[in-house]
Design an enzyme around this catalytic site. Structure first.
Site, mmCIF file in Angstrom:
data_model
loop_
_atom_site.group_PDB
_atom_site.id
_atom_site.type_symbol
_atom_site.label_atom_id
_atom_site.label_comp_id
_atom_site.label_asym_id
_atom_site.label_seq_id
_atom_site.Cartn_x
_atom_site.Cartn_y
_atom_site.Cartn_z
ATOM 1 N N HIS A 77 52.439 32.302 -75.878
ATOM 2 C CA HIS A 77 52.673 33.748 -75.741
ATOM 3 C C HIS A 77 51.727 34.555 -76.638
ATOM 4 O O HIS A 77 52.103 35.601 -77.169
ATOM 5 C CB HIS A 77 54.127 34.112 -76.089
ATOM 6 C CG HIS A 77 55.147 33.520 -75.158
ATOM 7 N ND1 HIS A 77 55.628 34.173 -74.065
ATOM 8 C CD2 HIS A 77 55.773 32.307 -75.163
ATOM 9 C CE1 HIS A 77 56.517 33.408 -73.438
ATOM 10 N NE2 HIS A 77 56.609 32.269 -74.084
ATOM 11 N N ASN A 150 62.284 35.299 -70.565
ATOM 12 C CA ASN A 150 61.116 35.232 -69.676
ATOM 13 C C ASN A 150 61.392 36.000 -68.388
ATOM 14 O O ASN A 150 62.512 36.426 -68.145
ATOM 15 C CB ASN A 150 60.813 33.771 -69.311
ATOM 16 C CG ASN A 150 60.043 33.028 -70.411
ATOM 17 O OD1 ASN A 150 59.476 33.648 -71.307
ATOM 18 N ND2 ASN A 150 60.036 31.721 -70.326
ATOM 19 N N TYR A 364 61.357 29.169 -83.985
ATOM 20 C CA TYR A 364 60.831 30.534 -84.150
ATOM 21 C C TYR A 364 60.626 30.931 -85.610
ATOM 22 O O TYR A 364 59.603 31.513 -85.976
ATOM 23 C CB TYR A 364 61.711 31.531 -83.378
ATOM 24 C CG TYR A 364 61.535 31.380 -81.879
ATOM 25 C CD1 TYR A 364 62.036 30.262 -81.222
ATOM 26 C CD2 TYR A 364 60.830 32.298 -81.131
ATOM 27 C CE1 TYR A 364 61.855 30.077 -79.860
ATOM 28 C CE2 TYR A 364 60.643 32.130 -79.762
ATOM 29 C CZ TYR A 364 61.155 31.015 -79.140
ATOM 30 O OH TYR A 364 60.949 30.835 -77.798
HETATM 31 FE FE1 HDE Z 1 59.406 30.205 -76.802
HETATM 32 N N1 HDE Z 1 58.257 30.168 -78.493
HETATM 33 N N2 HDE Z 1 59.778 28.243 -77.026
HETATM 34 N N3 HDE Z 1 60.384 30.164 -75.024
HETATM 35 N N4 HDE Z 1 58.969 32.118 -76.517
HETATM 36 C C1 HDE Z 1 57.558 31.195 -78.981
HETATM 37 O O1 HDE Z 1 57.559 31.869 -81.241
HETATM 38 C C2 HDE Z 1 59.598 27.545 -78.158
HETATM 39 C C3 HDE Z 1 60.982 29.092 -74.443
HETATM 40 C C4 HDE Z 1 59.473 32.926 -75.556
HETATM 41 O O2 HDE Z 1 56.549 38.091 -77.818
HETATM 42 C C5 HDE Z 1 57.003 30.919 -80.354
HETATM 43 O O3 HDE Z 1 56.970 33.752 -82.359
HETATM 44 C C6 HDE Z 1 60.127 26.220 -78.015
HETATM 45 C C7 HDE Z 1 61.856 29.495 -73.379
HETATM 46 C C8 HDE Z 1 58.880 34.234 -75.642
HETATM 47 O O4 HDE Z 1 56.475 37.250 -79.829
HETATM 48 C C9 HDE Z 1 57.511 29.514 -80.668
HETATM 49 C C10 HDE Z 1 60.608 26.145 -76.726
HETATM 50 C C11 HDE Z 1 61.747 30.846 -73.334
HETATM 51 C C12 HDE Z 1 58.003 34.162 -76.727
HETATM 52 C C13 HDE Z 1 58.284 29.176 -79.412
HETATM 53 C C14 HDE Z 1 60.401 27.434 -76.125
HETATM 54 C C15 HDE Z 1 60.819 31.251 -74.348
HETATM 55 C C16 HDE Z 1 58.087 32.834 -77.251
HETATM 56 C C17 HDE Z 1 55.517 31.164 -80.468
HETATM 57 C C18 HDE Z 1 61.204 24.960 -76.026
HETATM 58 C C19 HDE Z 1 62.435 31.808 -72.362
HETATM 59 C C20 HDE Z 1 57.105 35.264 -77.231
HETATM 60 C C21 HDE Z 1 55.346 32.441 -81.248
HETATM 61 C C22 HDE Z 1 62.483 24.629 -76.428
HETATM 62 C C23 HDE Z 1 63.864 31.815 -72.495
HETATM 63 C C24 HDE Z 1 57.771 36.115 -78.251
HETATM 64 C C25 HDE Z 1 56.675 32.792 -81.683
HETATM 65 C C26 HDE Z 1 56.854 37.241 -78.674
HETATM 66 C C27 HDE Z 1 57.390 32.382 -78.385
HETATM 67 C C28 HDE Z 1 58.951 28.020 -79.288
HETATM 68 C C29 HDE Z 1 60.757 27.705 -74.784
HETATM 69 C C30 HDE Z 1 60.466 32.628 -74.553
HETATM 70 C C31 HDE Z 1 56.466 28.487 -81.001
HETATM 71 C C32 HDE Z 1 60.107 25.132 -79.056
HETATM 72 C C33 HDE Z 1 62.736 28.594 -72.515
HETATM 73 C C34 HDE Z 1 59.146 35.425 -74.753
HETATM 74 O O5 HDE Z 1 58.375 29.520 -81.765
#
Ligand code: HDE
Length: 691
Positions: A77, A150, A364
């Site tokens: 992202h 999402n 996060y």
């Molecule tokens: Fe994320 N995800 N994600 N994700 N995600 C990040 O956090 C992660 C997942 C989502 O505009 C990171 O600050 C793991 C699902 C959004 O700043 C990180 C898993 C969904 C954003 C991270 C998922 C999301 C992130 C990277 C698997 C929808 C952007 C930067 C279990 C429900 C937020 C940060 C923004 C961002 C980890 C799966 C949505 C690395 C480990 C499912 C919208 O922490």
């Protein structure tokens, strides 16, 4: 304990007073240390042509700061765009939750939202085929609550331990560093074709949901099941849905490819422009609420993030609206530094045991430490709660809120009235009983990987099904290894046989593989869910959309005036595209503002187009490839085209004159303009595609 005012510019004397120095007035450039600068054009040299001196503190400080201006981009992202707004509740939800934000009708809560793509780097194009992040931070009176969702309600994997593999496979390949911001490559499809649990998500990302027309026109989802807990301690499962008031809309794939070249910032520009012109994007928050017993009745597991609960089974209850009414003042300070966290929840809302959510809860906070450099990122205004905070956490990198006094622990007997825990209002986890053997297993209730993929595909219109098949053929054609292509087709056979055949055919696959061995026999009799289709849920207005008028010198001034007034009355936007950036006049000699020169304003930037030339104008445009592309692309992308008779030679050269259909409308007077814009409410003339 009073905090001294913090001023980021100018030197602050003890007591918070600014020194009234001669040189440090508003107009004098200073160093970060506050020293006035005499020359900002030349570094300090030993002689006019000699080497630069190390003692040049002004040069050294400037370059030092510049060298450290970037922070690590998000690992996923990275490319995103933020905006401010508010959330307003429709009613009290006290029957379901004790969360303070939902106790009162009309409660307004400040919000910050960041939309994003997942795979591309920070500078990648907006129109990648990808999931869009839809992260909402609500600054409630009882602390920040983040819904980090999402624009697609399911996910690729069921367990967070697979996330690094998924993202490694999707991002650029590690040896060559490309392709970027796209999944059309071997590594992605290799991983996916070895991961049957992804198949439902594959249907969504191959659909037009993955190429939204803009952030304003897409849905958002919390994805996981969460819990709401009321005052009596009763828990209810909830799924969160954001529905755009603007209606849903996507682009077509060929358009997306061209948009990335024409305007890689298409989505962020759209958001900025809409808010700046006062057309505030709005979403309705709805919840699907159901209790534990009801959840037991589903064939799938509500803890499995690869499944949806069809709206027809559990209707969505609207609970409030989100309005975005403010652009950021500083992209870095707000959009780049905003730190969302699934663990930011408030009392009355709680997690479920979804293993994906549980993994996210670790990730996060961890990633913020890397990106923002320390534990004090809540001191950054965009991350700071807007309610009172009292805690004993202090010090660390860049601490901006530094308490004074002797007490930095609790319990203490220094301050009788100091902050203490509060069992009444404090956060209380839902006491869900948990018991089990420590083991690495996945529940059998997670084993169905194909039934909802089939349901999604079946719920689409024919046009949308065609787009899914074409997207799969496009992506898999970029995969070099034929065995990976075939392996993907083996999964499609479990989803829909016709789709599998179409894709195999499109790929020129010589032998049809056997269907992949499913962990659980797929069902193909799940009921169609109309809510899953974009086209079945189109808007009934052209509001917020954009018309591009390709005009030449002396074009009909009367028609132009009619077009402008009818389009503006619809709440849509008009832009004029012309052979030159200035000097355009209409048939009445009235000057016309030009938004784009023809080669900078291709028709992909517009939702509908009008060709308003004179005879001579059409003749000269015939010789200009960008003008021909303007017309032929608009036609190929199924857009509505308004034209005047004089434009025919250009349309003939663009190869569309012999194929004119009901989506191409001759404009002669105000009535014809009105009927054209009314027709545009359908957004695209899809019949052209099936023809
Ligand atoms: Fe994320 N995800 N994600 N994700 N995600 C990040 O956090 C992660 C997942 C989502 O505009 C990171 O600050 C793991 C699902 C959004 O700043 C990180 C898993 C969904 C954003 C991270 C998922 C999301 C992130 C990277 C698997 C929808 C952007 C930067 C279990 C429900 C937020 C940060 C923004 C961002 C980890 C799966 C949505 C690395 C480990 C499912 C919208 O922490």
């Amino acid at each position: 304990m009073s905090h001294k005012p913090y001023r980021s510019h100018g030197s602050v004397a003890k007591g918070g007073e600014l020194h009234q120095q001669a040189g440090a007035d508003k107009k004098t450039l200073t160093t970060q240390q506050g020293g006035p600068i005499a020359d900002n054009q030349n570094s300090l040299r030993a002689g006019t042509r000699g080497p630069t001196l190390l003692e040049d503190h002004i040069f050294r400080e400037k370059i030092f700061h510049f060298d450290h201006e970037r922070i690590p981009e998000r690992v996923v992202h990275a490319r995103g765009y933020g905006a401010h707004g508010f959330f307003e509740t429709y009613d009290s939800l006290s029957d379901l939750t004790r969360a303070d934000i939902f106790q009162r009708k009309g409660e307004k809560t400040p919000a910050f939202v960041r939309f994003s793509t997942v795979a591309g780097n920070k500078g990648s194009g907006d129109l990648a085929r990808d999931v869009r992040g839809f992260a909402v931070k609500l600054y409630t009176k009882t602390g920040n609550w983040d819904i980090v969702g999402n624009n697609i309600p399911v996910f690729f994997i069921q367990d967070a331990i697979k996330f690094p593999d998924l993202i490694h496979a999707a991002k650029q390949e590690p040896d060559r560093g490309f392709p970027q911001a796209q999944t059309a490559h071997d590594n992605f499809w290799d991983f996916i074709s070895l991961t049957p649990e992804s198949m439902h998500m594959v249907m969504w990302i191959m659909s037009d949901r993955a190429i939204p027309r803009s952030f304003r026109f897409m849905e958002g989802f919390g994805v996981h099941s969460f819990r709401m807990i009321n005052k009596e301690g009763k828990a209810t499962f909830v799924k969160f849905h954001w529905k755009p008031k603007q209606g849903m809309q996507s682009v077509v794939w060929n358009e997306a490819l061209k948009l990335n070249g024409a305007d890689p910032d298409f989505h962020r520009r759209d958001m900025w422009d809409a808010i700046e012109r006062g057309d505030f994007p709005e979403w309705e928050l709805g919840i699907q609420a159901f209790d534990e017993d009801f959840a037991e009745q589903f064939e799938f597991d509500v803890l499995d993030a690869t499944k949806i609960i069809p709206e027809e089974l559990v209707p969505i209850r609207p609970v409030g609206r989100l309005v975005l009414n403010g652009v950021v003042d500083n992209f870095f300070a707000e959009t780049e530094q905003v730190a969302f966290c699934t663990q930011n929840i408030v009392d009355g809302i709680d997690h479920s045991e979804d293993p994906l959510l549980q993994g996210r809860n670790f990730s996060y906070l961890d990633t913020q430490l890397k990106r923002l450099g320390g534990p004090n990122f809540t001191h950054i205004p965009v991350n700071a709660p807007k309610c009172p905070m009292h805690h004993f956490q202090q010090d660390g990198h860049m601490a901006m809120k530094n308490p004074t006094g002797r007490v930095n622990y609790e319990p203490n007997s220094w301050e009788e009235d100091g902050p203490r825990e509060n069992p009444e209002t404090g956060f209380k986890s839902y006491p869900h009983p948990v018991q089990g053997v420590k083991e690495r297993v996945r529940s059998e209730t997670f084993a169905d990987h194909y039934s909802q993929a089939n349901q999604f595909y079946k719920s689409q219109t024919k046009i949308e099904q065609g787009h899914i098949a074409a997207a799969l053929v496009f992506e898999l054609s970029k995969v070099d290894r034929v065995d990976i292509r075939a392996r993907m087709v083996s999964h499609l056979l479990n989803i829909d046989k016709e789709l599998a055949e179409k894709v195999a055919d499109g790929l020129g696959l010589e032998d049809m593989p056997d269907a992949a061995e499913p962990a659980m026999k797929p069902r193909h009799d799940l009921a169609v869910s109309d809510a899953l289709s974009i086209l079945k849920n189109g808007p009934d207005s052209f509001r917020g959309r954009k018309v591009g008028i390709l005009m030449t010198q002396g074009g009909d001034g009367g028609l132009l005036a009619d077009l402008k007034s009818v389009i503006e009355a619809e709440g849509a936007i008009v832009e004029v595209i012309a052979p030159a950036a200035g000097g355009l006049k209409d048939s009445n000699g009235k000057p016309v503002d030009v938004s784009e020169k023809v080669d900078g304003g291709p028709s992909v930037l517009y939702d509908a187009v009008v060709i308003l030339t004179t005879d001579e104008g059409a003749e000269s445009l015939r010789k200009m490839p960008p003008a021909r592309d303007f017309v032929s692309d608009a036609f190929a992308h199924c857009k509505f085209i308004g034209y005047v008779d004089a434009a025919k030679p250009l349309m003939e050269k663009a190869g569309i004159l012999q194929d004119l259909d009901a989506g191409c409308m001759k404009l002669t007077d105000r009535a014809s303009v009105e009927s054209f814009i009314k027709t545009c409410r359908a957004l695209r003339h899809w019949e052209r595609e099936s023809a």
